[in-house]
Design a protein around this motif. Structure first.
Motif, mmCIF file in Angstrom:
data_model
loop_
_atom_site.group_PDB
_atom_site.id
_atom_site.type_symbol
_atom_site.label_atom_id
_atom_site.label_comp_id
_atom_site.label_asym_id
_atom_site.label_seq_id
_atom_site.Cartn_x
_atom_site.Cartn_y
_atom_site.Cartn_z
ATOM 1 N N ASN A 217 28.701 7.160 14.674
ATOM 2 C CA ASN A 217 28.140 6.461 16.030
ATOM 3 C C ASN A 217 29.052 5.194 16.519
ATOM 4 O O ASN A 217 29.154 4.837 17.408
ATOM 5 C CB ASN A 217 26.997 6.583 15.871
ATOM 6 N N SER A 218 29.139 4.395 15.315
ATOM 7 C CA SER A 218 29.918 3.273 15.564
ATOM 8 C C SER A 218 31.410 3.589 15.915
ATOM 9 O O SER A 218 31.991 2.716 16.900
ATOM 10 C CB SER A 218 29.960 2.133 14.322
ATOM 11 N N LEU B 181 31.253 4.482 19.619
ATOM 12 C CA LEU B 181 31.217 3.136 20.351
ATOM 13 C C LEU B 181 32.456 2.070 20.231
ATOM 14 O O LEU B 181 32.838 1.581 21.486
ATOM 15 C CB LEU B 181 29.843 2.259 20.035
ATOM 16 N N LEU C 41 35.080 3.885 22.673
ATOM 17 C CA LEU C 41 34.460 3.475 24.034
ATOM 18 C C LEU C 41 34.659 1.921 24.421
ATOM 19 O O LEU C 41 35.059 1.815 25.799
ATOM 20 C CB LEU C 41 33.177 3.733 24.192
ATOM 21 N N ALA C 42 34.623 1.060 23.509
ATOM 22 C CA ALA C 42 35.106 -0.404 23.875
ATOM 23 C C ALA C 42 36.533 -0.668 24.659
ATOM 24 O O ALA C 42 36.369 -1.094 25.871
ATOM 25 C CB ALA C 42 34.774 -1.337 22.891
ATOM 26 N N SER D 76 36.544 1.151 27.982
ATOM 27 C CA SER D 76 35.707 0.783 29.153
ATOM 28 C C SER D 76 36.510 -0.372 29.997
ATOM 29 O O SER D 76 36.094 -0.631 30.753
ATOM 30 C CB SER D 76 34.302 0.280 28.761
ATOM 31 N N PHE E 130 29.968 -2.982 24.052
ATOM 32 C CA PHE E 130 30.073 -1.805 22.972
ATOM 33 C C PHE E 130 30.618 -2.321 21.749
ATOM 34 O O PHE E 130 30.250 -1.412 20.560
ATOM 35 C CB PHE E 130 31.248 -0.750 23.815
ATOM 36 N N LEU F 268 27.642 -3.461 19.708
ATOM 37 C CA LEU F 268 26.641 -2.139 19.132
ATOM 38 C C LEU F 268 27.570 -1.429 18.271
ATOM 39 O O LEU F 268 26.923 -1.105 17.318
ATOM 40 C CB LEU F 268 26.542 -1.346 20.311
ATOM 41 N N ALA F 269 28.828 -1.216 18.247
ATOM 42 C CA ALA F 269 29.535 -0.903 17.231
ATOM 43 C C ALA F 269 29.657 -1.458 15.920
ATOM 44 O O ALA F 269 29.320 -0.977 14.904
ATOM 45 C CB ALA F 269 30.973 -0.421 17.484
ATOM 46 N N CYS G 287 36.971 -3.142 16.483
ATOM 47 C CA CYS G 287 35.855 -4.010 17.112
ATOM 48 C C CYS G 287 36.694 -5.355 16.809
ATOM 49 O O CYS G 287 36.524 -6.245 17.775
ATOM 50 C CB CYS G 287 34.742 -4.072 16.374
#
Length: 113
Positions: free
Chosen positions: A13-14, A17, A20-21, A24, A63, A66-67, A95
């Protein structure tokens, strides 16, 4: 009923995300261009230089944070070299890249960079 033992799919899940960062930024780029048009004058000066990077990096940093929140517990609990641990490690790398990209304009606006 047992509690939340183990990492579950936090690593995967991380990673989702974290991917997606940067993706986005495609959504926030037109809004940041519009913000630049509205805040800069014709001669190129602006007292609100911080608006454009804020708009551009608002969703990617959300995002990424959250990751990060999901990846750190997955790294602590997962066995090393498992798929969950690897996904969390890759998510942390992505990240870090997003945070470094967002930190550049922030430091430039402060005059430190």
């Amino acid at each position: 009923m047992p509690g939340n033992e183990g990492p579950g799919n936090k690593g995967t899940n991380s990673l989702v995300l974290a991917i997606l960062a940067p993706a986005s930024m495609i959504l926030t780029a037109p809004a940041s261009m519009f913000a630049m048009l509205m805040t800069y004058s014709d001669d190129g000066s602006s007292s609100r230089r911080w608006v454009t990077p804020l708009v551009l990096f608002s969703l990617p940093v959300l995002f990424a944070s959250l990751a990060l929140r999901l990846a750190l517990p997955a790294l602590k609990v997962s066995p090393r070299k498992s798929a969950n641990w690897t996904a969390a490690a890759v998510a942390l790398c992505i990240c870090g890249l997003i945070f470094a990209l967002a930190l550049g304009p922030a430091l430039a606006n402060l005059g430190l960079f």
